[in-house]
Scaffold this motif. Structure first.
Motif, PDB file in Angstrom:
ATOM      1  N   VAL A  89       0.841  -1.206   0.000  1.00 48.22           N
ATOM      2  CA  VAL A  89       0.000   0.000   0.000  1.00 48.22           C
ATOM      3  C   VAL A  89       0.867   1.244   0.000  1.00 48.22           C
ATOM      4  O   VAL A  89       0.607   2.206  -0.738  1.00 48.22           O
ATOM      5  CB  VAL A  89      -0.930  -0.017   1.230  1.00 48.22           C
ATOM      6  N   ILE A  90       1.907   1.244   0.826  1.00 50.05           N
ATOM      7  CA  ILE A  90       2.807   2.403   0.872  1.00 50.05           C
ATOM      8  C   ILE A  90       3.507   2.576  -0.471  1.00 50.05           C
ATOM      9  O   ILE A  90       3.590   3.689  -1.014  1.00 50.05           O
ATOM     10  CB  ILE A  90       3.840   2.221   2.003  1.00 50.05           C
ATOM     11  N   ALA A  91       4.015   1.468  -1.027  1.00 44.91           N
ATOM     12  CA  ALA A  91       4.730   1.550  -2.307  1.00 44.91           C
ATOM     13  C   ALA A  91       3.799   2.005  -3.429  1.00 44.91           C
ATOM     14  O   ALA A  91       4.189   2.820  -4.279  1.00 44.91           O
ATOM     15  CB  ALA A  91       5.338   0.181  -2.644  1.00 44.91           C
ATOM     16  N   LEU A  92       2.563   1.487  -3.437  1.00 41.73           N
ATOM     17  CA  LEU A  92       1.614   1.872  -4.480  1.00 41.73           C
ATOM     18  C   LEU A  92       1.243   3.349  -4.363  1.00 41.73           C
ATOM     19  O   LEU A  92       1.225   4.080  -5.364  1.00 41.73           O
ATOM     20  CB  LEU A  92       0.358   1.007  -4.371  1.00 41.73           C
ATOM     21  N   ASP A  93       0.969   3.783  -3.145  1.00 38.44           N
ATOM     22  CA  ASP A  93       0.631   5.200  -2.918  1.00 38.44           C
ATOM     23  C   ASP A  93       1.750   6.112  -3.394  1.00 38.44           C
ATOM     24  O   ASP A  93       1.530   7.082  -4.132  1.00 38.44           O
ATOM     25  CB  ASP A  93       0.381   5.433  -1.425  1.00 38.44           C
ATOM     26  N   TYR A 139     -11.019   5.129  -2.891  1.00 39.41           N
ATOM     27  CA  TYR A 139      -9.607   4.883  -3.199  1.00 39.41           C
ATOM     28  C   TYR A 139      -9.042   3.820  -2.259  1.00 39.41           C
ATOM     29  O   TYR A 139      -8.358   2.878  -2.700  1.00 39.41           O
ATOM     30  CB  TYR A 139      -8.819   6.182  -3.072  1.00 39.41           C
ATOM     31  N   GLY A 140      -9.338   3.956  -0.967  1.00 34.41           N
ATOM     32  CA  GLY A 140      -8.863   2.955  -0.009  1.00 34.41           C
ATOM     33  C   GLY A 140      -9.429   1.575  -0.300  1.00 34.41           C
ATOM     34  O   GLY A 140      -8.723   0.566  -0.199  1.00 34.41           O
ATOM     35  N   PHE A 141     -10.693   1.535  -0.685  1.00 33.25           N
ATOM     36  CA  PHE A 141     -11.317   0.249  -1.002  1.00 33.25           C
ATOM     37  C   PHE A 141     -10.678  -0.368  -2.249  1.00 33.25           C
ATOM     38  O   PHE A 141     -10.426  -1.580  -2.290  1.00 33.25           O
ATOM     39  CB  PHE A 141     -12.816   0.449  -1.224  1.00 33.25           C
ATOM     40  N   ALA A 142     -10.408   0.459  -3.262  1.00 33.99           N
ATOM     41  CA  ALA A 142      -9.789  -0.057  -4.491  1.00 33.99           C
ATOM     42  C   ALA A 142      -8.389  -0.605  -4.205  1.00 33.99           C
ATOM     43  O   ALA A 142      -8.002  -1.659  -4.741  1.00 33.99           O
ATOM     44  CB  ALA A 142      -9.719   1.052  -5.542  1.00 33.99           C
ATOM     45  N   VAL A 143      -7.639   0.089  -3.367  1.00 34.61           N
ATOM     46  CA  VAL A 143      -6.303  -0.407  -2.997  1.00 34.61           C
ATOM     47  C   VAL A 143      -6.423  -1.730  -2.243  1.00 34.61           C
ATOM     48  O   VAL A 143      -5.631  -2.664  -2.445  1.00 34.61           O
ATOM     49  CB  VAL A 143      -5.570   0.647  -2.137  1.00 34.61           C
ATOM     50  N   ALA A 144      -7.434  -1.822  -1.371  1.00 35.41           N
ATOM     51  CA  ALA A 144      -7.631  -3.072  -0.625  1.00 35.41           C
ATOM     52  C   ALA A 144      -7.947  -4.224  -1.570  1.00 35.41           C
ATOM     53  O   ALA A 144      -7.404  -5.325  -1.426  1.00 35.41           O
ATOM     54  CB  ALA A 144      -8.764  -2.888   0.388  1.00 35.41           C
ATOM     55  N   VAL A 145      -8.826  -3.987  -2.532  1.00 35.10           N
ATOM     56  CA  VAL A 145      -9.175  -5.041  -3.489  1.00 35.10           C
ATOM     57  C   VAL A 145      -7.942  -5.480  -4.270  1.00 35.10           C
ATOM     58  O   VAL A 145      -7.693  -6.686  -4.452  1.00 35.10           O
ATOM     59  CB  VAL A 145     -10.279  -4.543  -4.452  1.00 35.10           C
ATOM     60  N   LEU A 146      -7.150  -4.515  -4.718  1.00 29.89           N
ATOM     61  CA  LEU A 146      -5.950  -4.854  -5.490  1.00 29.89           C
ATOM     62  C   LEU A 146      -4.957  -5.648  -4.647  1.00 29.89           C
ATOM     63  O   LEU A 146      -4.364  -6.636  -5.112  1.00 29.89           O
ATOM     64  CB  LEU A 146      -5.305  -3.569  -6.017  1.00 29.89           C
ATOM     65  N   THR A 147      -4.783  -5.233  -3.391  1.00 29.62           N
ATOM     66  CA  THR A 147      -3.831  -5.925  -2.516  1.00 29.62           C
ATOM     67  C   THR A 147      -4.288  -7.349  -2.226  1.00 29.62           C
ATOM     68  O   THR A 147      -3.504  -8.301  -2.312  1.00 29.62           O
ATOM     69  CB  THR A 147      -3.674  -5.145  -1.194  1.00 29.62           C
ATOM     70  N   PHE A 148      -5.551  -7.493  -1.863  1.00 31.66           N
ATOM     71  CA  PHE A 148      -6.082  -8.836  -1.616  1.00 31.66           C
ATOM     72  C   PHE A 148      -5.960  -9.705  -2.870  1.00 31.66           C
ATOM     73  O   PHE A 148      -5.635 -10.895  -2.800  1.00 31.66           O
ATOM     74  CB  PHE A 148      -7.559  -8.752  -1.198  1.00 31.66           C
ATOM     75  N   SER A 149      -6.222  -9.115  -4.032  1.00 29.37           N
ATOM     76  CA  SER A 149      -6.197  -9.891  -5.279  1.00 29.37           C
ATOM     77  C   SER A 149      -4.785 -10.374  -5.594  1.00 29.37           C
ATOM     78  O   SER A 149      -4.592 -11.505  -6.055  1.00 29.37           O
ATOM     79  CB  SER A 149      -6.727  -9.039  -6.435  1.00 29.37           C
ATOM     80  N   ILE A 150      -3.798  -9.519  -5.366  1.00 32.24           N
ATOM     81  CA  ILE A 150      -2.413  -9.916  -5.628  1.00 32.24           C
ATOM     82  C   ILE A 150      -1.989 -11.053  -4.698  1.00 32.24           C
ATOM     83  O   ILE A 150      -1.393 -12.045  -5.125  1.00 32.24           O
ATOM     84  CB  ILE A 150      -1.476  -8.702  -5.473  1.00 32.24           C
ATOM     85  N   VAL A 151      -2.326 -10.917  -3.409  1.00 29.52           N
ATOM     86  CA  VAL A 151      -1.915 -11.936  -2.437  1.00 29.52           C
ATOM     87  C   VAL A 151      -2.606 -13.268  -2.731  1.00 29.52           C
ATOM     88  O   VAL A 151      -1.960 -14.318  -2.882  1.00 29.52           O
ATOM     89  CB  VAL A 151      -2.227 -11.456  -1.009  1.00 29.52           C
TER      90      VAL A 151
END
Length: 294
Positions: A89-93, A139-151
């Motif tokens: 999340v930090i790196a993406l931001d 924005y926070g929700f979209a980042v969460a979805v992307l992070t969960f999807s990658i993991v």
């Protein structure tokens, strides 16, 4: 809120509880339930797409693509989930803000890295400081979805990679003997048959994904565990019209029931999907179905 909720101090118990459970604060926990369900509904197919892409890449004859697929699966599976949730999340931001900063503020002369601080111009902030609250939440929700999807996509990729290898080679050779190209064999023979081997592993991943939703709090999303803790804490007349003691145990008990019920519904649905997939297949499940109908 109900019409009789004008003076909570004069209400009988059931009316008091009805008014208490319909306050604006309580709407937040109901909204967070919807957020969790929406996260699961979006993340599951997205992670499956990531996994399918990773497994397909890992089987590729093109070496760089094969290395990428295998590296993605191995790296993400090998790093603790919490580390990825915090670091990614930090790196993406910072990556997004860095690109926006270079594009929107070309005249900026100060260094972006100032000690431990990451400093960009206001126009590059993501989202903008004056953006509406729903933009920040989306924005926070979209980042969460992307992070969960990658993991979970990496774990799904490993499951699908094994399932592809489990399909009998003789069936693929038969398809090729009938004149099918490599692509036709992949899409018409391998992919339809691999799901029966992949579903047990994917079922476990779905259960783990459900249990991992409280990690939303790490990504800045106020989930149901956050609100259960906040609303269940002791409230005094100084801060609310509905004072109560420490009710966190009851709130967390409600969460326990929610997760157990959701897990049970998932088990029933997955069992039906498994029965559907094994029908006519040369597997133990398919053989059991044939004997049952004989």
């Amino acid at each position: 809120m109900f019409s009789f909720c004008t003076d909570p101090s004069t209400l009988p118990d059931w009316q008091w509880m009805a008014c208490y459970l319909t306050t604006g604060k309580h709407m937040s926990i109901y909204y967070s339930v919807f957020t969790v369900l929406l996260l699961l509904a979006i993340t599951a197919p997205t992670a499956l797409a990531f996994g399918f892409g990773g497994a397909s890449a890992a089987r590729s004859d093109i070496a760089p693509l094969r290395w990428f697929g295998k590296s993605y699966i191995a790296l993400v599976r090998g790093v603790p989930d919490i580390a990825i949730f915090l670091f990614f999340v930090i790196a993406l931001d910072q990556g997004i803000e860095y690109l926006r900063h270079k594009l929107l503020c070309p005249d900026w002369s100060e260094p972006i890295r100032q000690g431990n601080d990451f400093v960009v111009c206001q126009a590059a902030k993501m989202p903008l400081g004056n953006a509406p609250q729903w933009v920040h939440e989306s924005y926070g929700f979209a980042v969460a979805v992307l992070t969960f999807s990658i993991v979970f996509g990496a774990f799904a990729g490993n499951v699908l990679f094994g399932a592809m290898r489990a399909v009998p080679r003789a069936q693929l050779e038969t398809a090729e003997a009938y004149g099918m190209s490599r692509r036709q064999t992949f899409w018409r023979v391998l992919v339809p048959q691999m799901w029966v081997y992949a579903l047990p592993g994917l079922s476990n991943l779905w259960m783990v994904l459900i249990k991992s939703t409280p990690l939303l709090f790490l990504l800045g999303v106020e989930d149901i565990v956050y609100w259960a803790r906040e609303l269940g804490g002791t409230k005094t007349p100084r801060f609310t019209d509905y004072p109560h003691g420490d009710w966190r145990m009851w709130y967390f008990l409600a969460l326990l029931v929610f997760y157990l019920a959701f897990t049970r519904v998932s088990e029933v649905v997955l069992a039906r999907v498994m029965a559907r997939l094994t029908r006519g297949q040369a597997t133990a499940g398919g053989e059991a179905q044939r004997k049952a109908t004989a």
